[in-house]
Structure formats: structure tokens, C-alpha cells
Design a protein around this motif. Structure first.
Motif, PDB file in Angstrom:
ATOM      1  N   GLN A   1       0.850  -1.195   0.000  1.00  0.00           N
ATOM      2  CA  GLN A   1       0.000   0.000   0.000  1.00  0.00           C
ATOM      3  C   GLN A   1       0.883   1.243   0.000  1.00  0.00           C
ATOM      4  OE1 GLN A   1      -2.858  -0.150   3.184  1.00  0.00           O
ATOM      5  NE2 GLN A   1      -3.638  -2.166   2.596  1.00  0.00           N
ATOM      6  N   GLY A   2       0.425   2.315  -0.652  1.00  0.00           N
ATOM      7  CA  GLY A   2       1.195   3.556  -0.699  1.00  0.00           C
ATOM      8  C   GLY A   2       0.678   4.470  -1.805  1.00  0.00           C
ATOM      9  N   HIS A   3       1.446   5.513  -2.061  1.00  0.00           N
ATOM     10  CA  HIS A   3       1.063   6.494  -3.069  1.00  0.00           C
ATOM     11  C   HIS A   3       1.024   5.825  -4.447  1.00  0.00           C
ATOM     12  CE1 HIS A   3       1.321  10.046  -5.693  1.00  0.00           C
ATOM     13  NE2 HIS A   3       0.825  10.728  -4.656  1.00  0.00           N
ATOM     14  N   PRO A   4       0.013   6.159  -5.261  1.00  0.00           N
ATOM     15  CA  PRO A   4      -0.114   5.503  -6.575  1.00  0.00           C
ATOM     16  C   PRO A   4       1.139   5.613  -7.437  1.00  0.00           C
ATOM     17  CG  PRO A   4      -2.133   6.671  -6.062  1.00  0.00           C
ATOM     18  CD  PRO A   4      -1.156   7.018  -4.993  1.00  0.00           C
ATOM     19  N   GLN A   5       1.803   6.770  -7.406  1.00  0.00           N
ATOM     20  CA  GLN A   5       2.985   6.930  -8.244  1.00  0.00           C
ATOM     21  C   GLN A   5       4.111   6.008  -7.786  1.00  0.00           C
ATOM     22  OE1 GLN A   5       3.514   8.635 -11.177  1.00  0.00           O
ATOM     23  NE2 GLN A   5       5.383   7.387 -11.084  1.00  0.00           N
ATOM     24  N   VAL A   6       4.296   5.893  -6.458  1.00  0.00           N
ATOM     25  CA  VAL A   6       5.342   5.010  -5.943  1.00  0.00           C
ATOM     26  C   VAL A   6       4.989   3.551  -6.256  1.00  0.00           C
ATOM     27  CG1 VAL A   6       6.722   4.365  -3.925  1.00  0.00           C
ATOM     28  CG2 VAL A   6       5.792   6.673  -4.106  1.00  0.00           C
ATOM     29  N   CYS A   7       3.690   3.235  -6.211  1.00  0.00           N
ATOM     30  CA  CYS A   7       3.267   1.874  -6.554  1.00  0.00           C
ATOM     31  C   CYS A   7       3.547   1.569  -8.021  1.00  0.00           C
ATOM     32  CB  CYS A   7       1.775   1.697  -6.251  1.00  0.00           C
ATOM     33  SG  CYS A   7       1.393   1.614  -4.479  1.00  0.00           S
ATOM     34  N   ARG A   8       3.358   2.584  -8.881  1.00  0.00           N
ATOM     35  CA  ARG A   8       3.655   2.358 -10.299  1.00  0.00           C
ATOM     36  C   ARG A   8       5.158   2.142 -10.505  1.00  0.00           C
ATOM     37  NH1 ARG A   8      -0.676   6.096 -10.977  1.00  0.00           N
ATOM     38  NH2 ARG A   8       0.742   7.885 -10.891  1.00  0.00           N
ATOM     39  N   ASP A   9       5.964   2.927  -9.773  1.00  0.00           N
ATOM     40  CA  ASP A   9       7.420   2.719  -9.856  1.00  0.00           C
ATOM     41  C   ASP A   9       7.789   1.311  -9.361  1.00  0.00           C
ATOM     42  OD1 ASP A   9       7.682   5.287 -10.790  1.00  0.00           O
ATOM     43  OD2 ASP A   9       8.180   6.141  -8.810  1.00  0.00           O
ATOM     44  N   ALA A  10       7.106   0.879  -8.305  1.00  0.00           N
ATOM     45  CA  ALA A  10       7.382  -0.459  -7.754  1.00  0.00           C
ATOM     46  C   ALA A  10       6.979  -1.535  -8.755  1.00  0.00           C
ATOM     47  CB  ALA A  10       6.650  -0.652  -6.436  1.00  0.00           C
ATOM     48  N   ASP A  11       5.905  -1.306  -9.495  1.00  0.00           N
ATOM     49  CA  ASP A  11       5.460  -2.304 -10.471  1.00  0.00           C
ATOM     50  C   ASP A  11       6.523  -2.544 -11.547  1.00  0.00           C
ATOM     51  OD1 ASP A  11       3.044  -2.771  -9.249  1.00  0.00           O
ATOM     52  OD2 ASP A  11       1.936  -1.321 -10.473  1.00  0.00           O
ATOM     53  N   ARG A  12       7.313  -1.505 -11.849  1.00  0.00           N
ATOM     54  CA  ARG A  12       8.314  -1.649 -12.906  1.00  0.00           C
ATOM     55  C   ARG A  12       9.409  -2.650 -12.523  1.00  0.00           C
ATOM     56  NH1 ARG A  12       6.912   3.817 -14.325  1.00  0.00           N
ATOM     57  NH2 ARG A  12       8.202   4.733 -12.674  1.00  0.00           N
ATOM     58  N   VAL A  13       9.616  -2.861 -11.211  1.00  0.00           N
ATOM     59  CA  VAL A  13      10.607  -3.869 -10.784  1.00  0.00           C
ATOM     60  C   VAL A  13       9.899  -5.061 -10.136  1.00  0.00           C
ATOM     61  CG1 VAL A  13      12.515  -2.249 -10.523  1.00  0.00           C
ATOM     62  CG2 VAL A  13      10.970  -2.655  -8.582  1.00  0.00           C
ATOM     63  N   GLN A  14       8.593  -5.155 -10.361  1.00  0.00           N
ATOM     64  CA  GLN A  14       7.785  -6.259  -9.833  1.00  0.00           C
ATOM     65  C   GLN A  14       7.821  -6.334  -8.303  1.00  0.00           C
ATOM     66  OE1 GLN A  14       5.733  -8.539 -11.663  1.00  0.00           O
ATOM     67  NE2 GLN A  14       6.051  -6.798 -13.032  1.00  0.00           N
ATOM     68  N   LEU A  15       7.948  -5.145  -7.659  1.00  0.00           N
ATOM     69  CA  LEU A  15       7.812  -5.071  -6.205  1.00  0.00           C
ATOM     70  C   LEU A  15       6.309  -5.017  -5.928  1.00  0.00           C
ATOM     71  CD1 LEU A  15       9.415  -4.805  -3.523  1.00  0.00           C
ATOM     72  CD2 LEU A  15       9.294  -2.317  -3.815  1.00  0.00           C
ATOM     73  N   ALA A  16       5.678  -6.186  -6.117  1.00  0.00           N
ATOM     74  CA  ALA A  16       4.217  -6.210  -6.187  1.00  0.00           C
ATOM     75  C   ALA A  16       3.663  -7.388  -5.400  1.00  0.00           C
ATOM     76  CB  ALA A  16       3.788  -6.310  -7.657  1.00  0.00           C
ATOM     77  N   GLU A  17       2.386  -7.291  -5.090  1.00  0.00           N
ATOM     78  CA  GLU A  17       1.711  -8.352  -4.344  1.00  0.00           C
ATOM     79  C   GLU A  17       1.742  -9.663  -5.135  1.00  0.00           C
ATOM     80  OE1 GLU A  17      -1.933  -6.299  -4.071  1.00  0.00           O
ATOM     81  OE2 GLU A  17      -1.494  -5.387  -2.124  1.00  0.00           O
ATOM     82  N   GLY A  18       2.017 -10.738  -4.414  1.00  0.00           N
ATOM     83  CA  GLY A  18       2.059 -12.057  -5.030  1.00  0.00           C
ATOM     84  C   GLY A  18       3.438 -12.504  -5.454  1.00  0.00           C
ATOM     85  N   THR A  19       4.443 -11.576  -5.463  1.00  0.00           N
ATOM     86  CA  THR A  19       5.802 -11.959  -5.845  1.00  0.00           C
ATOM     87  C   THR A  19       6.607 -12.366  -4.609  1.00  0.00           C
ATOM     88  OG1 THR A  19       6.506  -9.648  -5.724  1.00  0.00           O
ATOM     89  CG2 THR A  19       5.842 -10.505  -7.889  1.00  0.00           C
ATOM     90  N   ARG A  20       7.678 -13.089  -4.865  1.00  0.00           N
ATOM     91  CA  ARG A  20       8.481 -13.605  -3.763  1.00  0.00           C
ATOM     92  C   ARG A  20       9.791 -12.848  -3.664  1.00  0.00           C
ATOM     93  NH1 ARG A  20      11.126 -19.553  -2.736  1.00  0.00           N
ATOM     94  NH2 ARG A  20      11.302 -19.354  -0.462  1.00  0.00           N
ATOM     95  N   TRP A  21      10.070 -12.331  -2.432  1.00  0.00           N
ATOM     96  CA  TRP A  21      11.253 -11.520  -2.210  1.00  0.00           C
ATOM     97  C   TRP A  21      12.170 -12.108  -1.136  1.00  0.00           C
ATOM     98  CZ3 TRP A  21      12.886  -6.771  -4.436  1.00  0.00           C
ATOM     99  CH2 TRP A  21      12.132  -6.426  -5.570  1.00  0.00           C
TER     100      TRP A  21
END
Length: 492
Positions: free
Chosen positions: A111-131
Motif C-alpha cells: 500500500q502507498g502512493h499511486p505513483q510510488v506503486c507504479r514505480d514499484a510495479d516496474r521492478v515487480q515489487l508487487a503483491e504475489g511476488t516472492r522476495w
């Protein structure tokens, strides 16, 4: 190697220094500034796991169709709104994303600001991925789960180059009941947002969740204890109330169980305690009632003695056969004949008469115990402590029942080479009893069998009676006639 960041250094300048360190370490060149120990150890683990520094994206752990079910079942689900409020509002909510993972490093919430979430999506820092470290190398979420300690990872401290534009701080969350990792709480943002205070904020948020979990656990324990206290009062045995994970919640007085102590559980319904005692588990709603089982009686050794006949005497203990010397066979025979036990003085008298030496007896008993086991023959007084059976006892029991067939089948002289006064007396009495039993039957077949035993082979009356009772045409008569003639010639 530094263990914390120098707050006077600009995050961007630090990022450039880390890039040089990262490149030098991976190429094997000499570095001017070594990585922090936590980072160096993480890089070592990841490189040993063959993580590619040029990895492009993390693996997918859960697709969106499954993610909701996983979230609902996770113990941190109810605390996500509180974490969002404490983390994103205390930090700069427009520059960071809050992430909550499970214990395997899988991102369940972001959860966070939409723009930061979009930046996170570019490196697949997203829900459902394994880190986890084993999936994407050094990162705050994976490294905090790998080490069990809070950690902050900035820019090129990430092993994978694709994440060098990010900074993140994470702290593990543990189950207060079992101590097991539940997951990690993380704040991530662009590298220019790095600040040492972010780690303290993440740690405080994780501790707040753990505090709430402890409060709920204590309330659940109180409810379970109140609902089941009557089991302890009426248990009749040492008992304790356990959580479903095996943690002691309450115990009966003077049991030795301590609240918080953990009991290892298994699916058998019984457990073995540290002291070796066995305990039984009774399922209750929300936990277990533990009852300490009564001590199990020690199983006696099984001893079988073969003492009759002109063969090597033996003792078999729990299936293991031991050949006996004549002296040891005599001692065991006398102990079997006297189940109440004998002193060394009495044994010496029975073995050797007035010339017997108790010291010699003690030495032989010591040797027998070393050979057969300390639990087979006990001292003070000397006695057989095993469950014993012997061919001598079997013949005596058959004679008591007047079972001539069984008695003759097992007939033999008791330790025929023994000169012990007590053994000779028992041998003579047994032979007389067998002889009287055989003669009393008037059965020619049984008399023939007895005539072929050690006890009846040289008995003139037995041989004559058997011959006279056998039919004239019986082939056994010739054998008996020959044996009688030889015996009479020896006597004459």
C-alpha cells in the motif's frame, strides 16, 4: 566494516559509493570501502545460492485468484490497517510503499502512493511476488527474514542491480505463542528517500503488532484457563493445560510444569517429557489437557535354563544363549530352586558342604552378573530377578500333575557331573520320582522311552519291566535283553 549509516552522508553520494563497492566485490577487485557485515554476509549467502546480479524480476508466488484466500488466512491480516496508519502517516506517504510479507518472503500486501506503486510495479515489487533472499538476493524483506533481525538496505547494497534505485527498511514479526516468524513489515521507496529513522519506525510498528498479538494471546489463555481449570482440580495425576502449540498455560500444584514451558507434541497422542516420563494428551477446545502417565513397570528379563542331561548347560537371556561352566550352572540351579534367595554363606554350604568358601561364591556371582546382566541376578540376598523357566522346573511340574508322558519327554539327570551336595540330592530325588512315575504307569511304550534316558538307561528294574511288558515280537525286546545281559555281567 560499519554496522550503521553515517547520517551526514547524502543518500545519493552514498549510493554512488555503494555502486563502486558492489562492482568491485562482484569482479573480485580490491574495495576501498567494504560492505557492512550484514550486507556482506547476505551477498555471500545469495551468491552461494547462485542468485544472478542481473536478475530482471522476482518469481510469482501467488496469482491474484489465490492471493485473497492466502491473505484472509494469514495471522497478520487484521493488523494491516493499523500498520498503514502508523507507517505511511508517520513516514512520507507520498514517497514510500508499505509492504507486509509472509514468513517465506511472499508479498501479501502493498500500500502507498499511486505513483510510488507504479514505480514499484516496474521492478515487480508487487503483491504475489516472492522476495526471499533465495529468490531475489539481498533486500530488506528477504534479509530480515533470513537473519531474524531488523535491517535497512540501500541502493547498491541490493545484490541485484535492477533494485539499486531503491532503499528499504524491514523488521520481522514473530508469533508470541511459538516464536515462529509470521512475516516482515517493510517500507520501500526511491533511494533519495533513505533516512536512518525509517528503520526505527518500521521496528516500532512491528513491535506494536507483536504487542497486540501478545495481548490477544493472553486474553485467549485466560479464557482457556477459566474454561478448563476444573480438569486440573480433578485430574488425580500431575497435569497441565497446554495451548494448541504445546505451551503450558496452567498446571496442577507441585507438578514442575512452568507457564510458558513448551511441550513437544506429536500425532500419537502421547509425549515423552524431559525426565523420561510418558504423558497422555486429551484434546480440548483450543488446546490440550496433559496427564502424566503412571510409571511403566520395568519389564523383567526372560531367563531360560537348560540343566538336565549330559550336555553343556546353558542360560538364555532375552533370546541370547550363553554356555555355562559347571560351577555357574550349579549356582543358577540352586538359585532357581530357592526363589527367596540365598546368602553367600548358604550358597557355599550347598555347593561345597562344610568346606565351602563364601568369598569364592561372591567372585562367581560377580562373573555371572557380568555375563548375564545385572538385572538377571540380584544381590543381598543372591536371587534370580528375571522371569525364569528351566527344564528342571518343567519336569517337576509334570510330575506334580502326574503327567508321565511330559515328565519322561524332558527326563534327564540334573547336572550329571556335579559333585555339589545339594545338586546331587536334587538329582537323586528327581531320578527316583521319574522312575516311580514311569514304573507306576505299566505302559511298555513309556517304559521303553524312559529306559532310553540318562535316568533309566542303567536301571535293571526298569529294563526288566519294560522287556516283560513288551509283546514277544517287539524289536525293542532284543535291545533290552542285550542291555540287561551287559549290566548283569558288569555287576557279576
Amino acid at each position: 566494516m560499519g554496522t550503521s549509516y553515517d547520517t551526514s552522508v547524502d543518500p545519493l553520494e552514498r549510493a554512488r559509493l555503494l555502486e563502486r563497492t558492489h562492482a568491485a566485490v562482484l569482479s573480485g577487485d580490491r574495495v576501498s570501502h567494504e560492505p557492512r557485515p550484514v550486507v556482506f554476509e547476505s551477498w555471500r549467502r545469495c551468491l552461494e545460492a547462485r542468485i544472478d546480479p542481473d536478475l530482471r524480476q522476482p518469481p510469482l508466488a501467488f496469482d491474484h485468484d489465490r492471493l485473497d484466500d492466502v491473505r484472509q488466512a494469514h495471522p497478520l491480516a487484521r493488523w494491516v490497517p493499523m500498520l498503514r496508519q502508523t507507517l505511511l502517516e508517520a513516514a512520507d506517504g507520498t514517497s514510500h510503499v508499505m509492504i507486509v510479507t509472509d514468513a517465506d518472503g511472499n508479498i501479501l500486501w502493498r500500500q502507498g502512493h499511486p505513483q510510488v506503486c507504479r514505480d514499484a510495479d516496474r521492478v515487480q515489487l508487487a503483491e504475489g511476488t516472492r522476495w526471499a533472499e533465495s529468490a531475489v538476493g539481498t533486500n530488506a524483506m528477504g534479509t530480515t527474514l533470513a537473519t531474524g533481525a531488523p535491517v535497512q538496505i540501500h541502493s547498491a547494497e541490493h545484490l541485484v542491480r535492477n533494485y539499486h534505485s531503491w532503499t528499504c527498511a524491514a523488521c520481522p514479526v514473530r508469533d508470541p505463542d511459538t516464536g515462529a516468524l509470521l512475516g516482515a513489515v517493510d517500507l520501500s521507496g526511491p533511494l533519495h528517500t533513505m533516512h536512518p529513522a525509517l528503520l526505527a519506525l518500521v521496528v516500532a510498528s512491528a513491535r506494536l503488532v507483536e504487542s497486540e498479538l501478545r495481548w490477544r494471546l493472553a486474553a485467549s489463555d485466560d479464557l482457556f484457563r477459566g474454561r478448563n481449570a476444573h480438569h486440573l482440580a480433578g485430574s488425580g495425576r500431575a497435569a497441565a493445560l497446554l495451548s494448541s502449540s504445546g505451551r503450558v498455560i496452567a498446571s496442577a500444584a507441585s507438578t514442575g510444569f512452568v507457564p510458558g514451558q513448551r511441550i513437544g507434541l506429536d500425532e500419537s497422542g502421547t509425549v515423552r517429557l524431559d525426565g523420561g516420563e510418558h504423558a497422555e494428551l486429551e484434546p480440548l477446545d483450543g488446546g490440550y489437557l496433559l496427564r502424566v502417565a503412571p510409571p511403566r513397570p520395568l519389564r523383567k528379563p526372560q531367563l531360560s535354563l537348560h540343566l538336565l542331561g549330559d550336555v553343556v548347560p546353558t542360560a538364555t537371556v532375552d533370546g541370547v544363549r550363553h554356555e555355562l561352566s559347571l560351577r555357574h550352572a550349579e549356582i543358577l540351579a540352586l538359585l532357581a530352586m530357592n526363589p527367596g534367595g540365598l546368602t553367600a554363606e548358604r550358597l557355599a554350604l550347598l555347593l561345597h558342604g562344610e568346606q565351602g568358601n563364601p568369598t569364592t561364591v561372591r567372585v562367581e556371582i560377580h562373573r555371572i552378573r557380568n555375563a548375564l546382566g545385572q538385572n538377571v541376578v540380584k544381590t543381598r540376598p543372591y536371587r534370580i530377578a528375571a522371569d525364569v523357566d528351566s527344564d528342571l522346573h518343567a519336569v517337576r511340574e509334570a510330575l506334580r500333575r502326574s503327567d508321565a508322558d511330559a515328565a519322561v519327554d524332558r527326563a534327564g539327570l540334573l547336572l550329571p557331573h556335579s559333585e555339589s551336595p545339594a545338586i546331587r540330592a536334587e538329582r537323586d530325588e528327581l531320578s527316583a520320582s521319574l522312575r516311580g512315575c514311569a514304573l507306576g504307569t505299566g505302559d511298555p511304550e513309556l517304559l521303553w522311552r524312559f529306559a532310553n534316558t540318562d535316568a533309566g538307561r542303567v536301571d535293571l528294574e526298569v529294563l526288566e519291566r519294560a522287556r516283560d511288558l513288551l509283546p514277544p515280537e517287539a524289536p525293542q525286546r532284543n535291545v533290552l535283553e542285550t542291555r540287561l545281559r551287559l549290566l548283569l555281567e558288569e555287576v557279576g
